[in-house]
Design an enzyme around this catalytic site. Sequence first.
Site, mmCIF file in Angstrom:
data_model
loop_
_atom_site.group_PDB
_atom_site.id
_atom_site.type_symbol
_atom_site.label_atom_id
_atom_site.label_comp_id
_atom_site.label_asym_id
_atom_site.label_seq_id
_atom_site.Cartn_x
_atom_site.Cartn_y
_atom_site.Cartn_z
ATOM 1 N N VAL A 146 1.321 3.721 -4.065
ATOM 2 C CA VAL A 146 0.753 5.064 -3.986
ATOM 3 C C VAL A 146 1.906 6.072 -3.848
ATOM 4 C CG1 VAL A 146 -0.884 6.526 -2.743
ATOM 5 C CG2 VAL A 146 -1.280 4.066 -2.881
ATOM 6 N N HIS B 38 0.822 -1.227 0.000
ATOM 7 C CA HIS B 38 0.000 0.000 0.000
ATOM 8 C C HIS B 38 0.851 1.270 0.000
ATOM 9 C CE1 HIS B 38 -4.180 -1.738 1.210
ATOM 10 N NE2 HIS B 38 -3.517 -2.552 0.421
ATOM 11 N N SER C 156 -1.876 -22.962 7.368
ATOM 12 C CA SER C 156 -0.642 -22.417 6.796
ATOM 13 C C SER C 156 -0.675 -20.894 6.740
ATOM 14 C CB SER C 156 -0.480 -23.017 5.390
ATOM 15 O OG SER C 156 0.274 -22.218 4.569
#
Length: 323
Positions: free
Chosen positions: A70, A66, A246
Amino acid sequence: MKSYGAAILVLLVLSLAAAGHGALQYGFYKGKCGTKDVEAIITGIVRQRFFGDTKIVAALLRMQFHDCFVRGCDASILLDGPSTEKTAPPNFSVFGYDLIDKIKAAVELACPGVVSCADIIIAATRDAVALAGGLRYQVQLGRRDGLISQAGDSLRNLPAPTITVPQSIQTFRAKGLSTSDMVLLLGGHTVGITRCSVIKDRLYNFRGTGKPDPTLNPNFLQLLRSFACPKIGGDNNMVFLDDPSSSLKVDNSFYKQLLQNKGILPIDQALALDPATKRIVQQLAANPTQFLTQFNQALVKLGAVQVLTGTQGQIRKNCRRRN
Ligand code: HEM
């Protein structure tokens, strides 16, 4: 003689340009923090957190994605403020900012004004991946911190879980990442969770049909409906993005799940069905070591997206604020 002079001029121009832009380097902080080893300081703090809270692996992987998608990997996601990136809905569930603060405080104590917040995200993610079963990889450092952080940029750049494979390929290509990089990076969903509300329409009313998504494995659908995600309520119930046994481990089981039509997010499942990506999914599902090696390489590429270096941006004193 003339061409010799011209060559010197070209070299001079190139080196001046390099002074402004710089480049990411292995061992960038060697010798820049006295005798202290910046990367070892970061690793120590990530280790300490990991042994008390394994969710930090998912938090850091998502934070790197993220941040880098950006305005590039410039720590713009870390800036506090009324309409900064962290206030945008796709970032509501991002966490781990306190860990970055802790690391920043430690490196500032060791050598003030030297280590960027952008590099801390990248190095801490590398450490977390290795702790969770991934292979340890080298990261190039030398990023600088950005000055701008706007919620609208996150909304425009971060893909929704309903994005199609062709759209996602385009989105990743726009950041300099190939189709294989994309499939590998979505392998980040080998750890972590989502919430029932995010997938409810897939289970009960796929694209307004009143029926479940036909690509979902029917037994798995029943399991999700009965245990994790009832038709009414339970919106905040946790749903593991990988097989629960997992889901704290960085491994290729995520791709195996996709081949059994047990992908949780629509984009995850679509990777195993779309002709542009399904062969890559099959290969990664069959080769655990290939996934571990190539996942790291893809993270390194993600970490190089639109970085600020040299004299661009700044080294923040506090990752939450511009200087
Ligand atoms: C097309 C690209 C992607 C889409 C649409 C997407 C979407 C999502 C969504 C919807 C969630 C659940 C969030 C929530 O319920 O709050 C999620 C979680 C997550 N994503 Fe992605 N993602 C993408 C790519 C990536 C990449 C490239 C990485 C890292 C390399 C990544 C790492 C994660 C992790 C680790 C989680 C779990 C977070 C947690 O447990 O707190 N994702 N993603």
